[in-house]
Structures are given as structure tokens and as C-alpha cells.
Design a protein around this motif. Sequence first.
Motif, PDB file in Angstrom:
ATOM      1  N   SER A 266       0.751  -1.570  -0.238  1.00 13.67           N
ATOM      2  CA  SER A 266      -0.018   0.120  -0.335  1.00 13.67           C
ATOM      3  C   SER A 266       0.934   1.463   0.146  1.00 13.67           C
ATOM      4  CB  SER A 266      -0.771   0.218   1.123  1.00 13.67           C
ATOM      5  OG  SER A 266      -0.389   0.340   2.359  1.00 13.67           O
ATOM      6  N   LEU A 267       0.294   2.556  -0.320  1.00  9.16           N
ATOM      7  CA  LEU A 267       0.814   3.366  -0.834  1.00  9.16           C
ATOM      8  C   LEU A 267       1.116   3.857   0.901  1.00  9.16           C
ATOM      9  CD1 LEU A 267       2.267   5.411  -2.743  1.00  9.16           C
ATOM     10  CD2 LEU A 267      -0.060   6.654  -2.692  1.00  9.16           C
ATOM     11  N   TYR A 576      -5.936  15.444   3.071  1.00  8.63           N
ATOM     12  CA  TYR A 576      -6.656  14.062   4.180  1.00  8.63           C
ATOM     13  C   TYR A 576      -5.738  14.252   5.241  1.00  8.63           C
ATOM     14  CZ  TYR A 576      -3.211   9.491   5.824  1.00  8.63           C
ATOM     15  OH  TYR A 576      -2.939   8.841   6.449  1.00  8.63           O
ATOM     16  N   ALA A 621      -9.106   5.239  -8.213  1.00  9.06           N
ATOM     17  CA  ALA A 621      -7.938   5.920  -8.103  1.00  9.06           C
ATOM     18  C   ALA A 621      -8.603   6.872  -9.746  1.00  9.06           C
ATOM     19  CB  ALA A 621      -6.287   5.458  -8.491  1.00  9.06           C
ATOM     20  N   GLU A 625      -4.284  11.286  -9.878  1.00 11.20           N
ATOM     21  CA  GLU A 625      -4.225  12.141  -8.509  1.00 11.20           C
ATOM     22  C   GLU A 625      -3.097  12.106  -7.361  1.00 11.20           C
ATOM     23  OE1 GLU A 625      -8.036   9.863  -6.487  1.00 11.20           O
ATOM     24  OE2 GLU A 625      -6.088   9.025  -5.793  1.00 11.20           O
ATOM     25  N   HIS A 627      -1.080  12.267  -4.196  1.00  9.61           N
ATOM     26  CA  HIS A 627      -0.459  11.329  -3.081  1.00  9.61           C
ATOM     27  C   HIS A 627      -1.805  10.847  -1.566  1.00  9.61           C
ATOM     28  CE1 HIS A 627       2.543   9.023  -0.316  1.00  9.61           C
ATOM     29  NE2 HIS A 627       2.033   9.367   0.734  1.00  9.61           N
ATOM     30  N   ASP A 629      -4.695  11.638  -1.978  1.00  8.75           N
ATOM     31  CA  ASP A 629      -6.001  12.054  -2.118  1.00  8.75           C
ATOM     32  C   ASP A 629      -6.029  10.654  -1.725  1.00  8.75           C
ATOM     33  OD1 ASP A 629      -7.376  13.960  -2.687  1.00  8.75           O
ATOM     34  OD2 ASP A 629      -7.204  14.162  -4.494  1.00  8.75           O
ATOM     35  N   THR A 630      -5.266   9.681  -2.493  1.00  8.48           N
ATOM     36  CA  THR A 630      -4.735   7.711  -2.629  1.00  8.48           C
ATOM     37  C   THR A 630      -4.702   7.081  -1.384  1.00  8.48           C
ATOM     38  OG1 THR A 630      -3.755   8.282  -4.492  1.00  8.48           O
ATOM     39  CG2 THR A 630      -4.059   6.524  -3.476  1.00  8.48           C
ATOM     40  N   ARG A 633      -8.260   8.225   0.382  1.00  4.08           N
ATOM     41  CA  ARG A 633      -9.718   7.284  -0.109  1.00  4.08           C
ATOM     42  C   ARG A 633      -9.793   6.095   1.117  1.00  4.08           C
ATOM     43  NH1 ARG A 633      -8.334   6.683  -5.151  1.00  4.08           N
ATOM     44  NH2 ARG A 633      -9.590   8.301  -6.205  1.00  4.08           N
ATOM     45  N   SER A 634      -8.882   5.542   0.808  1.00  2.00           N
ATOM     46  CA  SER A 634      -8.618   4.642   2.125  1.00  2.00           C
ATOM     47  C   SER A 634      -9.128   4.879   3.381  1.00  2.00           C
ATOM     48  CB  SER A 634      -6.580   3.932   2.151  1.00  2.00           C
ATOM     49  OG  SER A 634      -6.576   2.751   2.984  1.00  2.00           O
ATOM     50  N   ASP A 669      -3.724  -0.169  -1.248  1.00  2.00           N
ATOM     51  CA  ASP A 669      -4.925   0.454  -0.500  1.00  2.00           C
ATOM     52  C   ASP A 669      -5.938   0.104   0.144  1.00  2.00           C
ATOM     53  OD1 ASP A 669      -2.251   2.945  -0.479  1.00  2.00           O
ATOM     54  OD2 ASP A 669      -3.036   2.454  -2.596  1.00  2.00           O
TER      55      ASP A 669
END
Length: 838
Positions: A266-267, A576, A621, A625, A627, A629-630, A633-634, A669
Motif C-alpha cells: 500500500s501507499l 487527508y 484512483a 491524483e 498522493h 487523495d490516494t 480514499r483508503s 490501499d
Amino acid sequence: MSVIPKTPSNLMSKITEATKAITLNASDIDIKSAELIIGNDTVAPIGITYSNQNETASLYFAKELPVGDSALLTMKFSGELNDKMKGFYRSKYFTQSGEERYAGVTQFEATDARRCFPCWDEPAIKATFDITLVVPADRVALSNMPVIEETTSSDGLRRLRFDRTPIMSTYLVAVVVGEYDYVEGKSEDGVIVRVFTPVGKKEQGLFALEVATKVLPYYKSYFNIAYPLPKMDLIAIADFSAGAMENWGLVTYRETFVLVDPKNTSLIRKQSIALTVGHEIAHQWFGNLVTMEWWTHLWLNEGYASFVEFLCVNHLFPEYDIWTQFVTDMHTRALELDCLKNSHPIEVPVGHPSEIDEIFDEISYNKGASVIRMLHDYIGESDFRKGMNIYLTRHQYKNTCTEDLWAALQEASSVPVAEVMSTWSKLQGFPVVSVDAIQKDDNKMVLKLSQSKFTADGSKPVEDYTWVIPITVSTSKHPDKIAKTFLLNKKEMEVVLDDVGPNDWIKINPGTVGYYRTRYSKEMLEKLIPAVSNMELPPLDRLGLIDDMFAMCQAGQTSTAEVLKLIDSYRNETNYTVWTAITNSLSNLYILISHTELMDYFNIYGEKLYRPVADRLGWEAREGESHLDTLLRSLVLSRLVSFRCKDVINEAKKRFRNHIDGTASIPADLRSTCYKAILQNGDESNFNEMLKLYRSTDLHEEQDRISRALGSMSDVVLLRKVIDFAMSSEVRAQDSVFVIVAVAVNPKGRDMAWQFFKDNNQKLLEQYQGGFLLARLIKYLIENFASEEKAIEVEKFFKTKQFSGTERTVSQAVETIRLNAAWLQRDLDSLTAYLTKQ
């Protein structure tokens, strides 16, 4: 495998005092024989005694050893290759064909070099080390320095002699023997960098290699001092209790903190790996080159490395917006712990090894880093770097205390650093700055400020200190600029602000850099609310405001319902990190509500709050977009699953089915979110399905995700099976703690997990051998209760059962139970009225 110490004659030491005994640190070591060479004489001890309590071995001689003579002590000894994840231990792994094997690994910090060889195991007693290993021909063998000589014996064993280390502390010595692949690179300043991975997974080391090769020259430039070793190895260890360890030239990592699988990592994990690599390599200067005199000054190692890791990641990955995340990851967590009566100062006297283990906590790391960030902001980047260079150059290969650091920074900046900073390192806790504003004329405002110690329960502090607080102020005229900076060094102060009109808002501590809470007057707060709604206030200020308000709420200085009304002004929020702060605060509130009948109402409230941002981001995704925002979302979809949002749960379940049947893989993610959606109200078939998924992967990160998600189940019978699974051989010892914790923080499993601990405490004590993992388990098992009866029960239990190294953790958790109970009793009626209206 054997370790053969090499002791050249030029390493002989002077006998400085007349004595008949030599005492060294040794634990689980059996000294077979010893000889002391003095001049041309060789003397053997007449006896050897051991102290288990002091972890020492004493060699006694028939005659006094002569003062002033040079002496060389040689010993033959044996020790245990243990399963305790400390000292010299074995780490289980599996070959690609599934065969079980073991690697030999060292973990010496803080006081476990003595489990591998007799030594003076204190950070200030530095030495050089000549290490030779004899190992099977097909094994990789590593130590701090490169191999300078290799021979093979007739029985097929390899004898590897490593170059002499720089002068260094025992806790930084390292040895690893096992089967590994590696990827290799070279930094632009010529340092060879290798990342060692399990066999067949070397591509998973490429991200850490990229970070490490770039970090070394960045730190060389930043500190203006080159990395002093010829090589830098990073290695993934299967069984590893901490996240990583900064052994000089051979940094060891838990697999999940160094390996990146492009399809399955995951990121947020990748970001964490970048920070961890940055942290451990920072230690090569802070900790290894310059070492604290004693563990009292541990924060010089950990606080600095925790600050510098963010500098490094911000340099390498500016898109991470990492300094905004610093506040939720480091600053806020430190404040939450530091307002407890059972906190401790950054500098805390320690003696026995179990006391040392306890200070590897949010105070040494997070508060240390937060205080350094505040100082960095106060003296400025240029002088800070200059001071770092003075400190590292002046004390290289030596030991320091906190005052040495203040002196170097003071010399570089001409700012009275020691006067400003000593209150932050020597005093427990932190201040709350209360502020009111009085308009003098159309263009002038007078700020009235006062400070007092902030307490978690809102009580009058037993000891109220006066901190020297660097205060910064911004206004609506220029939200992103500092309007005024000054020191609040007394209990009360008045300050005049120019160019501020009656309708302008004023923000104290812009950027949430100062390590303190702010309490605004009602009028000042009301002016800030519209600036939150229209996002005129920068993200860190929106974040700091909500965080401070929730702290006031816990302390009984404002009601929970009032803070939830404030959260309403965040409905347009897009950042975020601000959502992370809101989520952390609501998670604390969730613990309280789990003890009431309000959970359904709270879920409705949570769904309404998070729904707009989830609708904006969707499940897929978008190309290009950000970093953040990713990550958002998670976070948001996971929260909506927790709030029992039906359509989000149904979508998550659908995606899980597609993932299982191979139609479409879930992005890494979103996997935790989907796993939780399946398990939350799942039955035994869902439990077994998830176990099958666990067994089908050999990626540690994926196993970690799945096993923690199991803790979200609602059926207590199944949750007990989750604990049994955690204690089985299928889950590594360092991971099982976090699976049990996942059950314990679930309201459905809270009582059962606590009962399990009480019934199996000796087994757990033996498995985790004290220290970090046991303390972490105890903390989360007990701190989420919310009644005086439970506080008394927990206190009684830990009075009869002694768990060395967890005493402070227990005190903090019991204090938290009482805070929860008082908060719930105080606010239940107003909270019920607010949530039922939703």
C-alpha cells in the motif's frame, strides 16, 4: 557457526585501579576459561561468579592486579542462540520449496550485546571490533564492516574476517548469517549500498535501495560530514521485534518496514518504509557517530532521527506533503501521552535494563522530534544546520549529553538555546496557552496570554511550571505568514498586534509547530470557525484547532457535543491529514460510545460526516491524483465500513469476491477496508476463507493486513479463535501481539481479550520476554475500559503479577481508564441529546 574475536596486542588496556576482580556484563553466557596477559605474565582467575539480576560476570584473581600495567583479557565462552528476538537469536524462515530454516541474527539495543559476548555493555564504553565468522559455505554472512579476508576449510566451512570497525558502542555491533538475495547500488558519493531480501524477492528491495542511495548524499550535504563507513547494508529479518535497528553499516529491518512489492504494498506502507529507511540512516550520524552518554539521553538518538527522517522524505518525495503528516503521526501522539500524570520527561533517569526498555516510547521519539521541530523553526534552517555540524564534528566518535547539543546550536545561532530548551527536555508535560484578544482601535489588537501545565483530566497541576515558549501568531490578513514571534517566558503576558481589525481572526501557533495546546476565548474561536468552513485557514491550522478542542473536551473544559458541532464546519474538508486528525479524535470518542447504547446513532453521525468526501473520491484512483487523495480514499472508505454504511460495505464485498475469484485484484490501499467489510459481521466460513487467503501468501505485509483484519469480527466465539490463531505457529511472535491487540480494541472482544491475558499471562511473559512488545500488548488490552471498577481490577492484577519493564505502561493505561470513565460520566447526557437529534 562460531564467533572468533581477534584481539591484537595494540588493543591492550591499562589497569587504572588496584583490584582483584574484573566485572563485565554477561547474560546467558558461560565463560569456560579466561586469561589475563600482563606484560610477560599470564594470570588465570581463581573463580568466576555470575549475577543474573545485574547481568554481570566477575573474574577473581589471587593477587591484586598492578596499577599502570597494560593488560589483555582473553576468554573462551559459550552462549545460547535463543528465540527471544534479542541478543544473538535465531530467526525462522522458509525456503521457496517450503522447508523451515533459521538465520542467526543479532539485536543488541539497548543492553543485549552481553547475551552474545562478555563486554562492558554501556554506550559510553566504546571500542573497535574485529569480527570473524565461521559459517556454512552456502550462507550469507554479514557484519558492520566489509569482509577483508575469506578462507575455506577442508570441512567446507567459510572463515570470514571483517575489517575493524570504527570506535563504537556495543549496542551497534551486528552479525547476520542466513540465506538472502540482494540488490546493490552506489550512492553518488561512492558508498556501496546493498539491500538483502529473502531468496527470490530481491526486486522487493529496489525501493529501499533507491531511498538509501539518495539519503546518504543528502545527509552528507545536510550535516556537512561524510558517512564514515565504506558500505551500507539494509537487511530484511523475518523474526524481528522492533521496526528496524540502526547497527552501524548493517541496518536490520522487520520485513514490512523495508520490502516493497509493487502490486501488493500500500501507499501508506511505502511511505512508512521511506521514513523508516531515512530514520535508521540518520542514526548513522545521530547515535552511531555521536552517541548519548547514557540512556537518560536516549532522545538525542531517537528524537533527532525521528525529526530528520521527515526532512529526508520531504526532500526525496515532496508530493508526500510529509510535514503535514508529521503533526498527526508524531506531534499529536506525543501530546496525548505527555498530558498524563504518569508520563515522564524527555530526559529520565534509568538504571536496570527493564527501565531502559520502557523509555523507547512516544516521549523519546515523538516528543523529542516535536521539540526539535519547534527549535528548528525558532532558530531557522541555516543556523540549525550549522549547529548540527558543530555538534557532530566536535563530538564524533564520542559521547554527549543534551547540554552539548544546546551549546552547539547556541554557538551557531547566538540564540539562548539552553535557556529556551531546558524546560522542554527536563520538565514532564507541556503547557496550555490561554489567549484572549481585546481590540484597542480599528487597527490594533492586544493579546492577553497566560500559560499553565495542561493536564489530561483538567485538574489543577500538582507542579505548575513556567516554560519558555516560542509563540508565533498569524492573522486573516496573511493566513500563510507569521505576523509576530515572541517568547512567552512568564505566567502572563500582553502583546500588541498591529494591522488587525475587529473582524479579523487570529491564529496562535500557525503550522502547529509549537509543542503546546491553545485555548481560545469564545469570541476568538467564533471568528476562526468560518475560516475553517471556507478553508481559508491552512491545513495544519485546521488540524491543530480540532486537535486542541478534542483535548479540551477530554479535560472537561468544553463539552463533547460542542466539539462535534465544531466538526460540522469541516464538512467541506479535502485534506487527508486534517481528516486523519478528525478520525483520530472520533476514534477516541468511539471508545467511550462503545460503553453506551449510542453506537447506532454514532454510526449515523459518522456516515453523514464522511459520505461527501467518499462520494467525491469514489473507489477508483483517478489518473494523476495526488498522493494524499490516494491515502484519503483508503481512510474514508475504511471509516464508512466501520460506521456500518451499507452500500460501501456491499461494494467492498463485491470487490473482495472479484479479488478472490481472480476477476480483479483489490488495490493494496483498499484491501484492509475490503477485508474488514467481509469480516465485520462475518461467520465461520468467512473466517476460514480469510485464513486460506493468509496461508496462500508469503508476503509479510499481506499476512499482517489479513491477521489484523480478523480482529474486527463481531462474534466473540470467532474472536477467541482469532486469538488462538495469533498464538499458533502460523503467526510470528512479533505479529501475534498486534493480532491480539486488534481483538482487544474491538468492543466485542475487549473483555474476552483481557480475560485471555489474565489466564495466560505467564505464557505471554515467556513468549515476549518483557520489553517493547509486551508493553504494547498490555497498553491496548486495558486502556479502552471506562469504569472505576475496571481501573481497580487492573491495578489489583498488576500488583500481584509483576511484568518487569511495563510498570509505567500499566500506570498510564490505568490513568486512561479513569479519564475515560470521568469523560463518559460528565458528557453522556449532552452527547446522547446531540447524537439522537442526528
